[in-house]
Design a protein around this motif. Structure first.
Motif, PDB file in Angstrom:
ATOM      1  N   THR A 168       0.819  -1.224   0.000  1.00 40.92           N
ATOM      2  CA  THR A 168       0.000   0.000   0.000  1.00 40.92           C
ATOM      3  C   THR A 168       0.847   1.265   0.000  1.00 40.92           C
ATOM      4  O   THR A 168       0.487   2.268  -0.628  1.00 40.92           O
ATOM      5  CB  THR A 168      -0.938   0.000   1.218  1.00 40.92           C
ATOM      6  OG1 THR A 168      -0.174  -0.190   2.420  1.00 40.92           O
ATOM      7  CG2 THR A 168      -1.969  -1.115   1.107  1.00 40.92           C
ATOM      8  N   ARG A 172       0.720   4.062  -2.988  1.00 32.97           N
ATOM      9  CA  ARG A 172       0.473   5.478  -2.674  1.00 32.97           C
ATOM     10  C   ARG A 172       1.604   6.353  -3.190  1.00 32.97           C
ATOM     11  O   ARG A 172       1.372   7.443  -3.715  1.00 32.97           O
ATOM     12  CB  ARG A 172       0.316   5.661  -1.168  1.00 32.97           C
ATOM     13  CG  ARG A 172      -0.183   7.061  -0.788  1.00 32.97           C
ATOM     14  CD  ARG A 172      -0.226   7.239   0.709  1.00 32.97           C
ATOM     15  NE  ARG A 172       1.122   7.326   1.285  1.00 32.97           N
ATOM     16  CZ  ARG A 172       1.361   7.539   2.579  1.00 32.97           C
ATOM     17  NH1 ARG A 172       0.341   7.663   3.407  1.00 32.97           N
ATOM     18  NH2 ARG A 172       2.594   7.606   3.030  1.00 32.97           N
ATOM     19  N   SER A 176       1.277   9.595  -5.686  1.00 31.68           N
ATOM     20  CA  SER A 176       1.254  10.771  -4.803  1.00 31.68           C
ATOM     21  C   SER A 176       1.302  12.100  -5.539  1.00 31.68           C
ATOM     22  O   SER A 176       0.766  13.104  -5.063  1.00 31.68           O
ATOM     23  CB  SER A 176       2.419  10.700  -3.806  1.00 31.68           C
ATOM     24  OG  SER A 176       3.660  10.677  -4.505  1.00 31.68           O
ATOM     25  N   THR A 253     -10.553  10.837   1.845  1.00 30.09           N
ATOM     26  CA  THR A 253      -9.570  10.480   2.871  1.00 30.09           C
ATOM     27  C   THR A 253     -10.017  10.968   4.240  1.00 30.09           C
ATOM     28  O   THR A 253      -9.851  10.263   5.253  1.00 30.09           O
ATOM     29  CB  THR A 253      -8.191  11.076   2.530  1.00 30.09           C
ATOM     30  OG1 THR A 253      -7.775  10.588   1.250  1.00 30.09           O
ATOM     31  CG2 THR A 253      -7.150  10.662   3.561  1.00 30.09           C
ATOM     32  N   SER A 268      -4.866   7.149   4.078  1.00 23.00           N
ATOM     33  CA  SER A 268      -4.601   7.130   2.640  1.00 23.00           C
ATOM     34  C   SER A 268      -4.115   5.776   2.144  1.00 23.00           C
ATOM     35  O   SER A 268      -3.972   5.563   0.943  1.00 23.00           O
ATOM     36  CB  SER A 268      -3.566   8.207   2.289  1.00 23.00           C
ATOM     37  OG  SER A 268      -2.347   7.959   2.961  1.00 23.00           O
ATOM     38  N   LEU A 269      -3.849   4.833   3.059  1.00 24.18           N
ATOM     39  CA  LEU A 269      -3.369   3.503   2.672  1.00 24.18           C
ATOM     40  C   LEU A 269      -4.490   2.470   2.590  1.00 24.18           C
ATOM     41  O   LEU A 269      -4.298   1.386   2.033  1.00 24.18           O
ATOM     42  CB  LEU A 269      -2.320   3.007   3.680  1.00 24.18           C
ATOM     43  CG  LEU A 269      -1.054   3.848   3.828  1.00 24.18           C
ATOM     44  CD1 LEU A 269      -0.179   3.285   4.939  1.00 24.18           C
ATOM     45  CD2 LEU A 269      -0.278   3.892   2.524  1.00 24.18           C
TER      46      LEU A 269
END
Length: 521
Positions: A168, A172, A176, A253, A268-269
């Motif tokens: 994860t 991300r 990003s 989020t 966010s993961l």
């Protein structure tokens, strides 16, 4: 038997975890405390290649606090393992030294295959449920922060395991700097996941039926903890998982943080993790998703309990390592009947020579795997099969084996048909792994020589690939390894090859191998 207090420490890509366990033969393994500290070590490693001074400072401070907690619990023993964030960091050796000097904790870096095997032992500790589930086609999916591991079981046997770059934190990081809406982000993650799963599906899922999916790792624990599906217990059907996924994909989020009670770093993961689990569920067509709720620390405790005979597993893990190796040999079209005969010769030889080689069960397992894979390179090149075999083994993770063990096996296979040069044995393993194993470079070279001598001699006994000496018996008498066979036909090829390999065998063990053919009167 008295209860032993044990501590497991996981220096992970996103967290430092400490588990305190009571372990005894009578009561098994019980977690009495669990402490975790979020620290994104992997964020530095995956983007910069090394871990910054600030994070090392924070890590040492937290591990120092773990030491105080361990003292308060009067911990008798501990194991501290580091995974991909430190394993892939350029400055890993200085980090390990800083931790040792400042906290007294000796951290061991484990390979990915060891990490996944340890987690798998934690699942197996739930023996009744685990043994029942894997009777049908089963896949274990462990989505971590650095990578994901997908392992396939068929009728109680591990048939394949592959590591995929679908952690994860990695996903991300890839996305990003790309602005996107919630819907766009989900589609981007799905594209990344589908790309990695495409080859896996073609190679490993063809005509394989998967009924059950077992989800492990910190990500899945957070996903199920705060939503309605938690009330359903630890088994969830595909439809329920689909509804959960649809709800999660509609959240921002901020909404995820509020709903799951996590900070922005962790929030966010969750979406990347959910996408990986959902796409694998769809890919395999599994009907049921079991979430046993285990962490790496649980696996470390299970491994320790098993190693110290404090707990006993009904599942045979060595068979899983061998099953994975056999499937690897099958993938590369190895000569099955020859391998089976060679396996018999090599293991009989190993057992007959115990007094002279001084090796144990783990080395016997490495010899067995070397036998299974000794000809896998012929799939690529018959002329340079030993070099190709070496490269295949070094490029393929075998679950349950450390990188060093895999390197020993690869070298044994390489020198099976190449002159042995003690000064030029190719060892890529870094020096700290030698220290962790309690072995020096020279002792590893000697181990490779011993296993190579056995493999060579055993291979010579089936030079024609016709199993002529299948009835052979072995015994050591007066500095000679007497191998006797009742085969009555022509075995000139075997005898000539045997004599060629005998000198190296005698050089290594100080025992001269002698092949005798019984004649009928």
């Amino acid at each position: 038997m008295a209860v032993r207090i044990f501590a497991a420490i996981d220096v992970g890509s996103f967290e430092l975890e400490l588990g305190i366990y009571e372990i005894s033969y009578k009561t098994g393994i019980r977690c009495v405390d669990h402490i975790r500290h979020v620290i994104a070590l992997g964020k530095d490693t995956y983007s910069l290649g090394k871990i910054s001074f600030g994070l090392v400072e924070e890590m040492c401070r937290v591990l120092g606090e773990f030491v105080q907690i361990m003292k308060a619990y009067r911990v008798k023993d501990y194991r501290a393992y580091a995974t991909s964030a430190i394993r892939e960091a350029q400055n890993k050796q200085i980090i390990l030294e800083q931790i040792r000097v400042r906290t007294g904790i000796k951290v061991r870096i484990i390979s990915n295959s060891e990490q996944r095997f340890i987690s798998y032992k934690a699942i197996a500790a739930k023996a009744a449920e685990f043994n029942k589930i894997i009777q049908k086609g089963t896949a274990i999916i462990d989505v971590g922060f650095g990578s994901a591991q997908l392992s396939l079981f068929d009728k109680d046997a591990l048939v394949s395991t592959q590591n995929l770059p679908l952690g994860t934190l990695r996903i991300r990081g890839l996305l990003s700097k790309i602005p996107a809406t919630v819907r766009d982000r989900r589609e981007q993650i799905e594209e990344i996941v589908d790309k990695e799963l495409f080859t896996f599906r073609k190679m490993y899922l063809k005509e394989r039926e998967i009924s059950h999916l077992i989800g492990i790792g910190e990500n899945i624990l957070y996903m199920t903890r705060r939503m309605d599906m938690a009330a359903l217990g630890d088994k969830i059907d595909a439809a329920t998982m689909g509804r959960f996924y649809d709800r999660l994909c509609q959240m921002t989020t901020d909404q995820i943080e509020e709903r799951f009670g996590v900070n922005s770093e962790y929030g966010s993961l969750l979406l990347p993790g959910a996408v990986v689990y959902k796409r694998i569920l769809e890919l395999t067509g599994a009907e049921m998703f079991w979430i046993p709720g285990i962490r790496l620390c649980d696996g470390i405790a299970a491994e320790y309990g098993n190693d110290n005979k404090l707990v006993k597993f009904s599942h045979n893990f060595e068979n899983d390592i061998l099953a994975a190796s056999r499937n690897m040999a099958k993938r590369y079209k190895c000569h099955t009947s020859h391998t089976q005969v060679l396996e018999q010769y090599a293991l009989n030889m190993f057992d007959s020579m115990r007094k002279y080689h001084g090796l144990g069960s783990r080395e016997r397992l490495m010899l067995q795997i070397a036998v299974l894979l000794h000809a896998c390179g012929k799939f690529i090149s018959i002329k340079n099969s030993n070099e190709c075999s070496y490269n295949i083994i070094m490029s393929t993770e075998i679950i349950g084996l450390s990188h060093l063990e895999r390197e020993v096996i690869a070298n044994v296979v390489r020198y099976n048909i190449r002159d042995f040069d003690y000064d030029k044995v190719q060892l890529e393993t870094q020096i700290h792994l030698y220290h962790d194993s309690g072995l020096s470079r020279s002792s590893i070279t000697i181990l490779i020589a011993k296993l190579t001598a056995i493999l060579r001699l055993a291979n010579s006994m089936d030079r024609s690939h016709r199993g002529k000496l299948a009835d052979s018996r072995m015994a050591v008498r007066d500095k000679e390894l007497i191998i006797t066979t009742g085969y009555q036909g022509d075995m000139a090829l075997e005898a000539a090859s045997f004599e060629q390999k005998a000198d190296f065998f005698e050089e290594i063990f100080g025992v001269r191998p002698v092949l005798r053919q019984k004649r009928k009167v």
